[in-house]
Scaffold this motif. Structure first.
Motif, PDB file in Angstrom:
ATOM      1  N   HIS A  25       0.920  -1.248   0.022  1.00 34.63           N
ATOM      2  CA  HIS A  25      -0.029   0.081  -0.116  1.00 34.63           C
ATOM      3  C   HIS A  25       0.906   1.361   0.051  1.00 34.63           C
ATOM      4  O   HIS A  25       1.852   1.457   0.744  1.00 34.63           O
ATOM      5  CB  HIS A  25      -0.873  -0.093   1.121  1.00 34.63           C
TER       6      HIS A  25
ATOM      7  N   ILE B 245       0.690   4.154   1.073  1.00 35.71           N
ATOM      8  CA  ILE B 245       0.375   5.103   2.206  1.00 35.71           C
ATOM      9  C   ILE B 245       0.711   4.312   3.218  1.00 35.71           C
ATOM     10  O   ILE B 245       1.504   4.679   4.156  1.00 35.71           O
ATOM     11  CB  ILE B 245      -1.051   5.737   2.258  1.00 35.71           C
ATOM     12  N   HIS B 246      -0.062   3.145   3.684  1.00 34.86           N
ATOM     13  CA  HIS B 246       0.311   2.449   4.891  1.00 34.86           C
ATOM     14  C   HIS B 246       1.502   1.698   4.847  1.00 34.86           C
ATOM     15  O   HIS B 246       1.838   1.101   5.818  1.00 34.86           O
ATOM     16  CB  HIS B 246      -1.023   1.377   5.069  1.00 34.86           C
TER      17      HIS B 246
ATOM     18  N   GLY C 186     -11.318   5.712   2.842  1.00 36.68           N
ATOM     19  CA  GLY C 186     -10.254   5.968   2.133  1.00 36.68           C
ATOM     20  C   GLY C 186     -10.437   5.982   0.505  1.00 36.68           C
ATOM     21  O   GLY C 186      -9.708   6.564  -0.323  1.00 36.68           O
TER      22      GLY C 186
ATOM     23  N   TRP D  47      -7.616   8.296   0.282  1.00 31.99           N
ATOM     24  CA  TRP D  47      -6.140   7.681   0.616  1.00 31.99           C
ATOM     25  C   TRP D  47      -5.602   7.733  -0.830  1.00 31.99           C
ATOM     26  O   TRP D  47      -5.689   6.404  -1.537  1.00 31.99           O
ATOM     27  CB  TRP D  47      -6.238   6.363   1.196  1.00 31.99           C
TER      28      TRP D  47
ATOM     29  N   THR E  96      -2.158   8.911  -3.428  1.00 29.36           N
ATOM     30  CA  THR E  96      -0.861   9.682  -3.403  1.00 29.36           C
ATOM     31  C   THR E  96      -0.934  10.544  -4.673  1.00 29.36           C
ATOM     32  O   THR E  96       0.076  11.388  -4.923  1.00 29.36           O
ATOM     33  CB  THR E  96       0.439   8.831  -3.514  1.00 29.36           C
TER      34      THR E  96
END
Length: 443
Positions: free
Chosen positions: A293, A295-296, A331, A378, A380
């Motif tokens: 992922h 972001i996570h 998200g 969520w 990018t």
């Protein structure tokens, strides 16, 4: 000088090539041809006189006006047109040159018509220029023209007039001997109807490769008429096309819960139930399945496919459906979830904004604009996260065996069969007419 047949044909060829490209068919008129067709030039001047018969025993005191008509040729001037029509009115040309309300007559479109009515003394009763024979208006198709009349005091008046065209149902049939457009010309079909026929059956017939001499079509369509002339074309209502001995059919049907579409006579939709992608001109930035992922920073299942695109790129529904959810959701950011049909649903996430006016419960059509690419939730970077679900479980839309067609709702089956039964006798009548022509030609 009147254009010869070669110039006329070249103009038609160029016009049709532009129409095909604009329609996104990626064909050329030549590609649809077996042999380049030829067509005789249209008449550029006609005249008629309508006589009102007097009552029995009476006498004819004054005849109805003599109507002259001419088609505009490339390079024509207003003076040329008046000369061909036999109009010789003192001050008329000066009036047309300087009068603001008569300016439309100086936008001369080749192929359109100018008419003049003359009394039995040769004096002009009126002059009409049909500059917009078929334009789309809120009420349908309209015909617009400029009308010039003498005011009885040596001067003239000019007025723009419009009238709603009358919708009629027309039928046509033809056999392909040289090209699709050549056959359409023989049947007096507008180019727009020919192109729509290609679009409707494009998923069944490869019009680039599969056309053969001897192929036939039969068609029922809407036409808009004014003053005895066809000024616009509407929708194809029913169609049969025989290609290499196999018959393909189509009929326009609007069910109780949709905006309408084309089906074959058995009730199968002629468009795919789902589009493969919701946005055009894009690339896949993340596929369905396990991934790190962004972001996570941990491995997790990716339940959809991400399509990278600039913010503001239009997003289109991949299938007909009803908006089950529209708004913000965890998200996903700005997201729309569509309940399509049966066990299928689709999700469109990270949108920058939604198409204007959409709300929960609205029905949308395949290909309809529903929103714009963004990076809400969520994300990018700007992209569309698209999910394809079966029984609410995400599956890979790139690998899934998508339904070929959407079946008719049970409640619409009876109405559909009634509609088909209305058109089938017309198709049978056109088929008999075609057979009769072939028998006569073979004698």
């Amino acid at each position: 000088m009147m254009p010869d047949a070669h110039q006329t044909q070249r103009h038609r060829h160029i016009t049709r090539s532009l129409l095909l490209a604009a329609g996104g068919l990626f064909l050329t008129a030549a590609a649809l041809a077996v042999v380049k067709p030829s067509a005789p030039p249209e008449p550029i001047f006609q005249a008629r006189q309508t006589l009102d018969l007097p009552p029995m025993g009476g006498s004819l005191h004054q005849s109805a006006p003599y109507i002259a008509s001419t088609r505009i040729r490339r390079g024509d001037t207003v003076s040329d047109l008046l000369h061909r029509l036999g109009v010789d009115e003192d001050g008329l040309l000066t009036f047309l040159t300087h009068e603001e309300s008569a300016r439309s007559i100086y936008k001369l479109y080749p192929g359109r018509t100018v008419q003049a009515a003359l009394d039995n003394q040769g004096n002009m009763v009126w002059l009409r220029y049909a500059h917009t024979p078929g334009s789309t208006a809120k009420s349908g198709i309209e015909s617009a023209w400029l009308e010039i009349r003498p005011d009885g005091q040596g001067k003239f008046t000019a007025q723009e007039r419009t009238v709603a065209a009358v919708q009629e149902t027309r039928v046509a049939e033809a056999e392909i001997t040289s090209s699709l457009f050549g056959a359409a010309d023989d049947a007096h079909l507008p180019d727009s109807i020919t192109l729509e026929m290609v679009d409707i059956l494009g998923s069944r017939i490869d019009f680039l490769k599969d056309l053969r001499k001897g192929d036939r079509f039969r068609i029922v369509y809407d036409a808009y008429m004014h003053d005895g002339e066809e000024v616009g074309a509407g929708r194809i209502r029913a169609l049969e096309f025989i290609n290499k001995g196999k018959t393909y059919s189509a009929v326009w049907f609007q069910g109780s819960h949709d905006r309408g579409g084309y089906y074959d006579f058995s009730g199968a939709s002629l468009k795919g139930a789902f589009l493969r992608t919701a946005i055009k001109f894009t690339r896949i930035s993340s596929r369905f399945g396990m991934r790190m992922h962004p972001i996570h920073k941990k491995w997790t299942g990716h339940k959809g496919v991400d399509y990278a695109a600039q913010s503001g790129t239009p997003i289109h529904a991949t299938a007909d459906g009803t908006i089950e959810f529209i708004g913000q959701q965890n998200g996903y950011g700005n997201v729309i979830i569509l309940k399509n049909f049966g066990k299928y649903s689709t999700l469109y996430a990270h949108q920058s904004r939604f198409a204007k006016g959409l709300k929960k419960g609205d029905r949308v059509q395949q290909g309809q604009l529903i929103g714009y690419v963004g990076q809400t939730g969520w994300a990018t970077g700007p992209h569309l996260h698209y999910e394809f679900r079966i029984n609410n479980q995400p599956v890979d839309p790139l690998a899934a065996d998508l339904p070929v067609t959407r079946p008719l709702d049970n409640g619409d089956q009876k109405a559909f069969q009634t509609l088909v039964a209305r058109y089938q006798p017309q198709m049978q009548m056109l088929a008999r007419l075609q057979d009769s022509r072939i028998q006569i030609a073979e004698r």
